[in-house]
Write an enzyme that holds these catalytic residues in place. Structure first.
Site, PDB file in Angstrom:
ATOM      1  N   HIS A  25      35.525  -4.337   0.355  1.00  0.00           N
ATOM      2  CA  HIS A  25      35.578  -5.662  -0.268  1.00  0.00           C
ATOM      3  C   HIS A  25      34.304  -5.881  -1.067  1.00  0.00           C
ATOM      4  CE1 HIS A  25      37.411  -9.856  -0.062  1.00  0.00           C
ATOM      5  NE2 HIS A  25      36.324 -10.000  -0.820  1.00  0.00           N
ATOM      6  N   HIS A  27      33.278  -6.963  -5.195  1.00  0.00           N
ATOM      7  CA  HIS A  27      33.773  -7.386  -6.509  1.00  0.00           C
ATOM      8  C   HIS A  27      32.940  -6.794  -7.637  1.00  0.00           C
ATOM      9  CE1 HIS A  27      36.660 -10.569  -5.205  1.00  0.00           C
ATOM     10  NE2 HIS A  27      35.901 -10.564  -4.120  1.00  0.00           N
ATOM     11  N   ASP A  29      32.588  -7.859 -10.713  1.00  0.00           N
ATOM     12  CA  ASP A  29      31.832  -8.869 -11.443  1.00  0.00           C
ATOM     13  C   ASP A  29      30.816  -9.570 -10.554  1.00  0.00           C
ATOM     14  OD1 ASP A  29      33.818 -10.055  -9.968  1.00  0.00           O
ATOM     15  OD2 ASP A  29      34.544 -11.378 -11.551  1.00  0.00           O
ATOM     16  N   GLY A 186      40.229 -15.912  -6.108  1.00  0.00           N
ATOM     17  CA  GLY A 186      39.985 -17.184  -6.765  1.00  0.00           C
ATOM     18  C   GLY A 186      40.109 -18.334  -5.790  1.00  0.00           C
ATOM     19  N   HIS A 213      42.954 -12.113  -0.376  1.00  0.00           N
ATOM     20  CA  HIS A 213      41.941 -13.072   0.047  1.00  0.00           C
ATOM     21  C   HIS A 213      42.626 -14.184   0.841  1.00  0.00           C
ATOM     22  CE1 HIS A 213      39.194 -11.247  -2.894  1.00  0.00           C
ATOM     23  NE2 HIS A 213      38.226 -11.986  -2.383  1.00  0.00           N
ATOM     24  N   GLU A 216      39.325 -17.636   4.193  1.00  0.00           N
ATOM     25  CA  GLU A 216      37.928 -17.811   3.787  1.00  0.00           C
ATOM     26  C   GLU A 216      37.719 -19.288   3.479  1.00  0.00           C
ATOM     27  OE1 GLU A 216      34.641 -16.188   0.531  1.00  0.00           O
ATOM     28  OE2 GLU A 216      36.767 -16.201   0.012  1.00  0.00           O
ATOM     29  N   ASP A 320      31.052  -8.264  -0.354  1.00  0.00           N
ATOM     30  CA  ASP A 320      31.683  -9.273  -1.209  1.00  0.00           C
ATOM     31  C   ASP A 320      31.090  -9.230  -2.613  1.00  0.00           C
ATOM     32  OD1 ASP A 320      33.523 -11.202  -1.837  1.00  0.00           O
ATOM     33  OD2 ASP A 320      32.454 -12.854  -0.879  1.00  0.00           O
TER      34      ASP A 320
END
Length: 392
Positions: A25, A27, A29, A186, A213, A216, A320
């Site tokens: 996990h 990302h 970006d 998102g 996701h 969370e 993350d």
């Protein structure tokens, strides 16, 4: 003791950075180098909140450490802005893999949302191809430097948009060219996975793996929907499954290692996740920063990571967003060792959990597990014998 050498509960110093790790996990970006953001931003005339790499990195960390997932996500406006060209995507992806390899990662799954990277005219397919070119270049550079790493793409759809089917088809088109799974990400509140039910049915019909996701920013309903409508094989974060666990203090107030013994009563959903071995992609620092664990407390020792681990959930360790949280996978393992007194055996179990959860063929997972077990054995032998680089 160096920054990466930690005393585990066994009393043996271990160099966590050199241990082989699995990243599930992470990302794209959320893992840029500040210096790269500065370079790319200058080339497109994008204004940044700081003018040097050190100050920019500090701005990202401070902005992310707000206790709000929404505020956390705002930091991505700047990273996504510099990832709109083929050249920008290739560079970011290449450096992403190089940084993982330096941190000891031997297998990584990189998630990102191609639909957010077409503002300058790239098609979805061109964006995926550019990222794959960068990932391949990063892996080749790492291997040339004597490191082992394999990386796959998790193609992500934004849950507030209406492109789920389109992005699912994109992922399947690239399944033999780097794409290993599908995700939705998102704003979690108000956007259940079931709004993409058609896409998830398509992915299931194509036998294409899904991680979602869930658990969370939103709670148990989000997890339930990810498993039912989304057919998720893994839960992205999933930390709030702990809200379906009730701890009943033992009547005789027995204590073990100074802690009270209690009885854990699992709700039906928590029992399902645990008993079926559905992996949880836990991200300790990020979960604290975004407020995902606020029901349990406001410090890292309140994170239900250890509770879930001790109860037999298939927990994995992840970063993350390395830029925003100011972390590495090594650092997250160090944090767990410091907080919960884990030893080398615990770190091995957590790593093998991630191997088992990886979107790889069985034969590849078996080979990867054997490599990791052998490496941990060597680290244990070196540490106990005082070998250089293993805690001596």
């Amino acid at each position: 003791m160096t920054q990466t050498q930690h005393e585990a509960a066994s009393g043996v110093a271990i160099d966590i950075r050199t241990l082989p790790k699995i990243s599930l996990h992470d990302h794209l970006d959320g893992g840029l180098r500040p210096a790269t953001i500065l370079d790319l931003a200058a080339g497109i005339g994008h204004d940044l909140p700081a003018g040097d790499a050190e100050a920019l990195g500090a701005w990202f960390r401070e902005s992310a450490d707000s206790g709000s997932l929404e505020r956390y996500l705002e930091t991505f406006d700047h990273t996504i802005a510099v990832m709109q060209t083929r050249e920008g995507l290739i560079r970011v992806a290449r450096e992403f893999v190089e940084d993982l390899a330096l941190d000891g990662v031997v297998y990584g799954e990189v998630r990102w949302a191609p639909e957010q990277h077409t503002a300058q005219g790239l098609s979805l397919d061109e964006a995926v191809e550019a990222v794959q070119e960068g990932l391949d270049a990063g892996a080749a550079a790492a291997i040339a430097a004597g490191r082992i790493i394999q990386v796959g793409q998790l193609i992500t759809a934004m849950r507030h948009a209406d492109r789920g089917q389109e992005i699912a088809e994109l992922a399947v088109r690239h399944r033999d060219r780097g794409a290993v799974g599908f995700d939705i990400a998102g704003a979690e509140n108000g956007f259940l996975p079931s709004r993409f039910a058609e896409a998830f049915t398509f992915l299931a019909s194509e036998q294409f793996p899904v991680t979602i996701h869930a658990g969370e920013a939103a709670g148990l309903e989000s997890i339930q929907d990810a498993l039912v409508a989304g057919r998720a094989l893994r839960l992205g974060h999933g930390v709030r499954i702990a809200e379906d666990i009730e701890i009943e203090e033992s009547a005789d107030e027995e204590q073990t290692d100074g802690q009270e013994v209690g009885i854990a009563n699992l709700g039906r959903l928590a029992a399902w996740v645990r008993d079926r071995g559905i992996p949880l992609e836990l991200c300790p620092s990020s979960n604290l920063q975004t407020g995902a664990i606020e029901a349990f407390g406001s410090t890292i020792d309140a994170h239900p990571f250890d509770l879930l681990y001790q109860l037999g959930f298939k927990v994995t360790v992840n970063t993350d967003n390395r830029l925003m949280s100011g972390v590495t996978l090594t650092g997250e393992f160090e944090l767990l060792v410091d907080t919960f007194d884990y030893d080398l055996g615990d770190l091995l179990e957590l790593t093998l959990n991630a191997v088992d959860a990886a979107f790889l063929p069985l034969e590849d997972r078996e080979a990867l597990a054997a490599h990791i077990a052998s490496s941990f054995d060597a680290a244990a032998a070196g540490a106990s014998g005082g070998a250089p680089g293993a805690g001596s």
